[in-house]
Every structure is written in structure tokens, then in C-alpha cells.
Design an enzyme around this catalytic site. Structure first.
Site, PDB file in Angstrom:
ATOM      1  CD  GLU A   1      37.139  45.995  33.177  1.00 20.37           C
ATOM      2  OE1 GLU A   1      36.841  44.847  33.569  1.00 20.37           O
ATOM      3  OE2 GLU A   1      36.902  47.021  33.833  1.00 20.37           O
TER       4      GLU A   1
ATOM      5  CD  GLU B   1      32.033  47.032  35.688  1.00 18.44           C
ATOM      6  OE1 GLU B   1      31.367  46.468  34.797  1.00 18.44           O
ATOM      7  OE2 GLU B   1      33.261  46.850  35.830  1.00 18.44           O
TER       8      GLU B   1
ATOM      9  CE1 TYR C   1      29.304  45.370  38.663  1.00 18.17           C
ATOM     10  CE2 TYR C   1      29.453  44.645  36.387  1.00 18.17           C
ATOM     11  CZ  TYR C   1      30.035  44.808  37.631  1.00 18.17           C
ATOM     12  OH  TYR C   1      31.326  44.420  37.837  1.00 18.17           O
TER      13      TYR C   1
ATOM     14  CG  ASP D   1      37.799  44.655  45.779  1.00 17.09           C
ATOM     15  OD1 ASP D   1      37.819  45.375  44.761  1.00 17.09           O
ATOM     16  OD2 ASP D   1      38.743  43.912  46.105  1.00 17.09           O
TER      17      ASP D   1
ATOM     18  CG  HIS E   1      30.348  43.116  30.959  1.00 19.87           C
ATOM     19  ND1 HIS E   1      29.313  43.834  31.535  1.00 19.87           N
ATOM     20  CD2 HIS E   1      31.445  43.387  31.711  1.00 19.87           C
ATOM     21  CE1 HIS E   1      29.771  44.497  32.578  1.00 19.87           C
ATOM     22  NE2 HIS E   1      31.064  44.236  32.720  1.00 19.87           N
ATOM     23  CD  GLU E   2      34.549  41.529  31.428  1.00 16.42           C
ATOM     24  OE1 GLU E   2      35.097  42.629  31.618  1.00 16.42           O
ATOM     25  OE2 GLU E   2      33.760  41.023  32.249  1.00 16.42           O
TER      26      GLU E   2
ATOM     27  CG  HIS F   1      34.625  47.073  30.849  1.00 17.15           C
ATOM     28  ND1 HIS F   1      34.180  48.145  31.580  1.00 17.15           N
ATOM     29  CD2 HIS F   1      34.197  45.962  31.502  1.00 17.15           C
ATOM     30  CE1 HIS F   1      33.510  47.698  32.646  1.00 17.15           C
ATOM     31  NE2 HIS F   1      33.492  46.374  32.616  1.00 17.15           N
TER      32      HIS F   1
HETATM   33  N1  BES Z   1      35.539  44.931  35.848  1.00 21.19           N
HETATM   34  C1  BES Z   1      34.666  43.884  36.223  1.00 21.19           C
HETATM   35  C2  BES Z   1      35.240  42.958  37.251  1.00 21.19           C
HETATM   36  C3  BES Z   1      35.613  43.629  38.554  1.00 21.19           C
HETATM   37  C4  BES Z   1      34.765  44.526  39.162  1.00 21.19           C
HETATM   38  C5  BES Z   1      36.803  43.333  39.151  1.00 21.19           C
HETATM   39  C6  BES Z   1      35.136  45.131  40.347  1.00 21.19           C
HETATM   40  C7  BES Z   1      37.175  43.938  40.330  1.00 21.19           C
HETATM   41  C8  BES Z   1      36.346  44.839  40.930  1.00 21.19           C
HETATM   42  C9  BES Z   1      34.225  43.073  35.013  1.00 21.19           C
HETATM   43  O1  BES Z   1      34.058  43.818  33.857  1.00 21.19           O
HETATM   44  C10 BES Z   1      32.881  42.497  35.324  1.00 21.19           C
HETATM   45  O2  BES Z   1      31.978  43.244  35.531  1.00 21.19           O
HETATM   46  N2  BES Z   1      32.785  41.178  35.355  1.00 21.19           N
HETATM   47  C11 BES Z   1      31.554  40.478  35.625  1.00 21.19           C
HETATM   48  C12 BES Z   1      30.981  39.889  34.372  1.00 21.19           C
HETATM   49  C13 BES Z   1      29.946  40.678  33.688  1.00 21.19           C
HETATM   50  C14 BES Z   1      29.319  39.887  32.545  1.00 21.19           C
HETATM   51  C15 BES Z   1      28.888  41.272  34.555  1.00 21.19           C
HETATM   52  C16 BES Z   1      31.843  39.304  36.525  1.00 21.19           C
HETATM   53  O3  BES Z   1      33.005  38.990  36.724  1.00 21.19           O
HETATM   54  O4  BES Z   1      30.908  38.694  37.008  1.00 21.19           O
HETATM   55 ZN    ZN Z   2      32.423  45.117  33.935  1.00 20.18          ZN
END
Ligand code: BES
Ligand code: ZN
Length: 653
Positions: free
Chosen positions: A318, A365, A430, A422, A342-343, A346
Site C-alpha cells: 500500500e 491489516e 488479517y 516479517d 485491500h491496498e 490501507h
Molecule cells: N501491507 C501488506 C503487505 C506486507 C505485509 C508487506 C507485511 C510486508 C510485511 C499488504 O497490504 C498486504 O496485505 N498484501 C497482501 C494482499 C492482500 C489482498 C491480503 C499480499 O501481499 O498477499
Molecule cells: Zn494489507
């Protein structure tokens, strides 16, 4: 508490048009007293306990309670031969406690710092600095001596070719195949690998940036393009006039072109993917309008999406004004645009109101996953949203099973100290987070809850918040003031926030369209329905995904082959269906997918797809041999975030 806002005017170029804007910049008390929960919002009232000094964030060495970085001037030369960013960064500081701020502590990882200067009386002078001890997860502190009264520091440095937050791609890894590509991914704590900064989500900065890139390439940043009239070849200027946490700083360089989608929305992509991408994301403006109707004005000027090469380890990120996205969502039929919802969500939950520490990640999330489903409902209807809730619940159930040995990680407010953040980012944040909000919605009624959320965003705009801030706000603005609609009464909020597993009052829901799939699957498995007679006509993506996920463990390769020849699942252009199908094929010993699987693993770097596929391969002796051979060739093309996870899978951990 409302964040104080100062208005200032900025002239910016948006979509090629010069505009002057009144922008809100946050007052200095925002993030800090959110963390401190101080009664007196004045900065000077901050307490210098060790925890407070560290900003309460165990993943940063920085001490923003003493001196806080508020603005950055970035100047980078992007060197594709050496795979480094080379340049300087100027940091503007706000001293929070004059007597304590004899040094400025920054986060760094693998940076090659050549000089540090402080500005005094309009002159830059070199100032002593040193590295702190290296930490496996956090990198190294950079400790800069700060002359009394100085409020600006300049650092000359270069990144490492191995910088964890950057991926340098060869031309062969791009859609066009003839130009290299660079992109960044800073969340959670990778900004420090390309910028010496206070790399905590409790700190917010604005920035201006100059990027020098090879003449044939285009640089983009999450921010506003500030090239009013110019164009000096290969030099790009960007500006982020709204204060953001460092994990949202983002850049990409490649053969990129732009296509407009709506008045505030558009797509950046390699030329080969541009029209396909614009068509896939045609509903962006509609989504933006729907979200504003629910939660108040969009504050980030533009919402564009950058379609990255397939090695991008995430689905989406995002980055403000410019979401970074995997090309694997280009399904041709807009079926995977929940990721866009989703993005975009954010922009409220995460970018506007930000988790203050990574233990509060569910505030980003969980809220976002809930809002994503509300956007999907508003734009595509309740049936589609309900299917996505059901599929999300399946992900959550699987995650809880996978975390059976570590109940502490099934908690929303998770303890991540001593770990790489991470690693703590699971479906708990989520989907359990989203379910909790859905429970609040069902308990107090949609109108009441929508108003509550809108107020939450307004009252904490451009601030970083902890779970306890939310807990208190929930108490005073909802639990104490609204009446539960049904007989069930108020939810036990503390059970939701601090206990493992799923509380008994978790909302239950079904989707008629998915129940029909269950029935068809059961009668096919029971032998009542032949493969050719399965009622698949008109099935949408969610129904197919549900069908493939539901194939029982006992199924043999023969029926898998029958399904494939009837419905060509191996040829699916929908990567969610394809990945689920390939996983089932591996598990059921069906080899018709082998060639497709190898091509997929060689090109796609999205961790969410790779991890289950490699895990499935690793379950049998012959699969392990294949997995290792494929991984050996593919690994150099994967992002470090993916290989960190996959190295463990391939080692059989
Ligand atoms: N912010 C996250 C990606 C992220 C999370 C990067 C933790 C680094 C550390 C992003 O918004 C996200 O949740 N992406 C998901 C997609 C979503 C539709 C659930 C993904 O990348 O799978
Ligand atoms: Zn996210």
C-alpha cells in the site's frame, strides 16, 4: 484526541496538471503521545523511560522521543551496473528534549556510510559518528553526535547490492525483456537498508527526492511527481507532502508508462502490460468513491497502481498514492481486484492511521481486510463479498491449525520482540482482526459501527496508534455509548485482543453460491454426478477456488486427470485457481501439471503461492528432489523476503 493540523500550501504536478493544494501536515504531538498515552499533549512532557526513548518500538534503535526526524531530502543516483543507490540524505530534526539530544540514533542495515555532517550556522560540518552492535534482525544503529542547536544532519552513503529492501532485476526478469528494473519494499523494517532513518512506524516524515537514472528509464516514487515544466533527461523529482512512516517510502525504476483510469486513478506498468492493467483495474475510481462514502475523504491526492514484474514477493503493498502490485492479479476478468480494494483500504487503515509498533500490525491489516470486504460489497454486491468472507475464514482456520504449537502467535496483539517482524505477519492479524470488526458491526449495527470507524480515522489521522489506544477509544466511543442490537450482548473485547484461537462469539456466515459448490463436489465424490455433469456453467472465480480447495485428501490421480481434461484447470488464467490446483495436483500425485508448475515456479516470486507449492513438493521423497532442483535454478530470481521463508521450507524445517 484530535491531531493538530497545520495548513500549508504546495504547488504540485498531478496527472500532468499543476495544482496548488492546501495540505494538512500533522502536529508534532501525534505519534508520540499516542505511544505515551500522555495526559499533556505537549512534546516537552514526554517521559524519557528507556521504552519511551525507544519509541516503544522494539524493532528500532531510534530514540524519537529525544530528537525526531520530520523531513528528508533524498538525492540518489541509481546505479544499475553496481546495483547500488549512491547519494545523500538530509534529515530535518525536531528536538524533543534539548538536554538529551546530544546524539541522533538512526537505524541502518548494510549501508556504506562515507560521511556524516551536521548543519550549524548555515554551514555543513563533518560530525563524529559510529555504528552500534549489529543485530541479526534489526541491523545496526548509526549513532551521530549532534552539536548543540543543530537541527539538520546530512549523510553520504551507498546501499549494498544485497540491500534487503531493494530488488534489482535483470532484463530477462521483466515483461519487456530489454531493460533492467529496480523496486523497493520497505515494510516491515527494510527502509533502513536503503535509507538511514528512524525506521519505526511511530515516526512520520515528509520528503523530497531527486533520482538520477539511466536516460531510457523512468523513476516513480510513492509521492507526487514534482517535475513541473522540466524534463532533464534521467532526472526525476518527487515529493511526499503528507507525513508518512518510513515503511511507506517506495521507489521503482524501469521501462514504465502511465495510463489514466479515472480522474484520480491510473496505472503504471511496463508497456507490454499497460492496456491489460488499465482494463483490469477499470473499477478503481468506483472503489475509491465507495470507500470515501463509508469512511470519509481520500486524503492522498491520487491513487495509482504500479504493476511490478512477477518476482514481487507480495500480492500488493500500500505505498501511498502508488500501490505496488504483483502482475499475478491480471486475470483478464477483474476477479482478483479484492487486492486493489485491500491496498486502497490501507489509505485509511494503515497509511492515515498507522500501527505504532509491529505488535499492533492487526490495526493495519485486520481493519484493512474488513474494509476491503466492505468495498467489495459496495462495488460488486453482497454475494461476492460473502464468498470472500467465507474464503477468508478458511484461510484463518488453516492458519490457526498451522500455529497449533505456538498459541501466543494466534493473538491479535502479538509479541514480536526478539524476532523479525516479517515472521509474525500471519492470517491472524488479517482474518481474525477482520472478524472481530465484523462482530462489532453485527453487534452494534452497521450505521453505528460505520460512524464509529469514520470517527476513529478522523480522530487519529496522521497518527500512529497502539492496540491500547484502540481499546480505550472503543470503550468510550462504542461500548459505553451504543447498545448491542441482539440478545448476545457486548463482545468480550479483551478475549479477542489477547487470547489465542477463535472466541466462541466469532460471527458465522455462509455463502449460497459456495454451498452449491459443496453440494456438487459431494455428489461428484460420491459418484452420483459424473465429471462431465458437474454444474460448473457460470461458476465464478470464488466458486472454482472453493471447489479446488475442497478436493479431499483421499482423491487419486485418476479423477484429478479427469477434472483437468474436462475443465483445463492447468490452463487456468487465474493464478489463484491455478496455484490451488497445482498444490492439489502435487498432493494427489497428478503429473499433468508438472510442466506448468515448473514454469510457474521459475517466473513467479509471490511468496503466498510459492510457499504452499514447495511445501507440498517437500512432502514426498521424489517431490523433494524436484523441489530442490527447481529451487536451485529459481532462487536467484526470488526476492530476499521469499527466500528467507523458502530456505526454511527447502531445508525441511
Ligand atoms: N501491507 C501488506 C503487505 C506486507 C505485509 C508487506 C507485511 C510486508 C510485511 C499488504 O497490504 C498486504 O496485505 N498484501 C497482501 C494482499 C492482500 C489482498 C491480503 C499480499 O501481499 O498477499
Ligand atoms: Zn494489507
Amino acid at each position: 484526541m484530535r491531531t493538530r493540523e497545520n495548513s500549508s500550501s504546495h504547488a504540485l504536478v498531478m496527472g500532468g496538471v499543476l495544482v496548488t493544494l492546501l495540505l494538512a501536515t500533522p502536529g508534532c504531538e501525534g505519534p508520540m503521545d499516542e505511544l505515551e498515552e500522555a495526559a499533556d499533549p505537549a512534546p516537552a512532557a514526554a517521559v524519557a523511560s528507556p521504552d519511551a526513548a525507544a519509541g516503544g518500538d522494539t524493532h528500532s534503535f531510534a530514540r524519537p522521543m529525544e530528537a525526531r526526524v520530520t523531513h528528508m531530502n533524498i538525492d540518489w543516483t541509481v546505479d544499475f551496473d553496481r546495483h547500488i543507490l549512491d547519494g545523500t540524505i538530509e534529515l530535518d530534526l525536531q528536538r524533543m528534549q534539548a538536554e538529551l539530544a546530544g546524539e541522533l540514533v538512526l537505524d541502518s542495515r548494510d549501508l556504506d556510510i562515507s560521511m556524516v555532517e551536521a548543519r550549524m550556522d548555515d554551514h555543513w560540518r563533518e560530525t563524529p559518528w559510529k555504528y552500534g552492535d549489529a543485530d541479526e534482525h534489526l541491523g545496526r544503529a548509526v549513532i551521530v553526535q549532534l552539536p548543540a542547536g543543530s537541527t539538520q544532519v546530512r549523510i553520504s552513503y551507498a546501499t549494498s547490492p544485497e540491500a534487503s529492501g531493494l530488488q534489482w532485476l535483470e532484463p530477462a526478469q521483466t515483461a519487456g525483456g530489454s531493460h533492467p528494473f529496480l523496486y523497493s519494499q520497505a515494510q516491515a523494517i527494510h527502509a533502513r537498508s536503503f535509507i538511514p532513518c528512524q525506521d519505526s512506524p511511530a515516526v512520520r516524515v515528509t520528503f523530497k527526492a531527486t533520482l538520477k537514472v539511466p536516460a531510457e528509464l523512468t523513476a516513480v516514487m510513492a509521492g507526487v511527481n514534482a517535475d513541473a515544466n522540466k524534463k532533464e533527461t534521467g532526472v526525476f523529482h518527487y515529493e511526499m507532502p503528507l507525513a508518512i512512516p518510513p515503511y511507506l517510502i517506495a521507489l521503482a525504476v524501469g521501462d514504465l508508462k502511465f495510463a489514466e483510469v479515472g480522474p484520480r486513478t491510473g496505472v503504471w506498468a511496463e508497456p507490454a502490460l499497460l492496456s491489460e492493467s488499465a482494463a483490469e483495474f477499470a473499477d478503481m475510481e468506483k472503489m475509491l468513491n465507495a470507500t470515501e462514502a463509508l469512511y470519509g475523504p481520500y486524503r492522498w491526492l491520487r491513487y495509482d497502481i504500479l504493476v511490478l514484474p512477477p518476482s514481487f514477493p507480495f500480492g500488493g503493498m500500500e505505498n501511498p498514492m502508488l500501490t505496488f502490485a504483483t502482475p499475478t492479479i491480471l486475470a483478464g476478468d477483474r476477479s482478483l481486484v479484492a487486492l486493489v480494494a485491500h491496498e486502497m483500504a490501507h489509505s485509511w487503515s494503515g497509511n492515515l492511521v498507522t500501527n505504532a509498533t509491529w505488535s499492533d500490525f492487526w490495526l493495519n491489516e485486520g481493519f484493512t481486510t474488513y474494509i476491503e470486504k466492505r468495498i467489495m460489497e459496495a462495488v460488486y454486491g453482497q454475494e461476492r463479498a460473502e464468498m470472500e468472507w467465507v474464503l477468508g475464514r478458511q484461510d484463518l482456520d488453516k492458519q490457526i491449525t498451522d500455529l497449533a504449537e505456538t498459541p501466543a502467535d494466534q493473538v491479535l496483539h502479538i509479541d514480536l520482540s526478539g524476532r523479525d517482524p516479517d515472521d509474525g505477519m500471519t492470517q491472524i492479524a488479517y482474518e481474525k482482526g477482520a472478524l472481530f470488526l465484523r462482530l462489532l458491526e453485527e453487534t452494534y449495527g452497521r450505521d453505528v459501527f460505520d460512524n464509529f470507524l469514520r470517527d476513529w480515522f478522523d480522530d487519529h489521522a496522521f497518527a500512529s496508534v497502539t492496540t491500547s489506544t484502540f481499546r480505550d477509544y472503543l470503550q468510550t466511543h462504542l461500548l459505553d455509548t451504543a447498545t448491542p442490537a441482539g440478545a448476545a450482548g457486548a463482545p468480550d473485547v479483551d478475549v479477542w485482543l489477547t487470547r489465542p484461537g477463535l472466541p466462541a462469539d466469532a460471527p458465522a456466515f455462509t455463502s449460497q453460491a459456495l454451498t452449491e459448490v459443496d453440494e456438487a463436489l459431494a455428489s461428484w465424490i460420491g459418484g452420483t454426478t459424473d465429471t462431465a455433469d458437474l454444474p460448473v456453467a457460470g461458476w465464478n472465480y470464488q466458486q472454482w477456488l472453493h471447489f479446488v480447495r475442497g478436493l479431499p485428501d483421499s482423491l487419486e490421480a485418476g479423477p484429478m486427470a479427469e477434472l483437468d481434461s474436462a475443465f483445463n484447470l492447468t490452463g487456468s488464467g487465474n493464478n489463484e485457481i491455478l496455484a490451488a490446483w497445482m498444490r492439489q495436483s502435487i498432493r494427489h500425485g497428478y503429473h499433468g501439471v508438472d510442466e506448468r508448475l515448473e514454469r510457474f515456479l521459475a517466473s513467479v516470486g509471490r511468496r503466498k503461492f510459492l510457499e504452499p507449492l514447495y511445501k507440498a513438493l517437500m512432502e514426498t521423497p521424489e517431490g523433494r528432489v524436484r523441489a530442490k532442483a527447481i529451487y536451485q535454478d529459481a532462487r536467484p530470481h526470488y526476492h530476499a523476503i521469499a527466500t528467507r521463508t523458502l530456505d526454511k521450507v527447502l531445508a525441511g524445517d
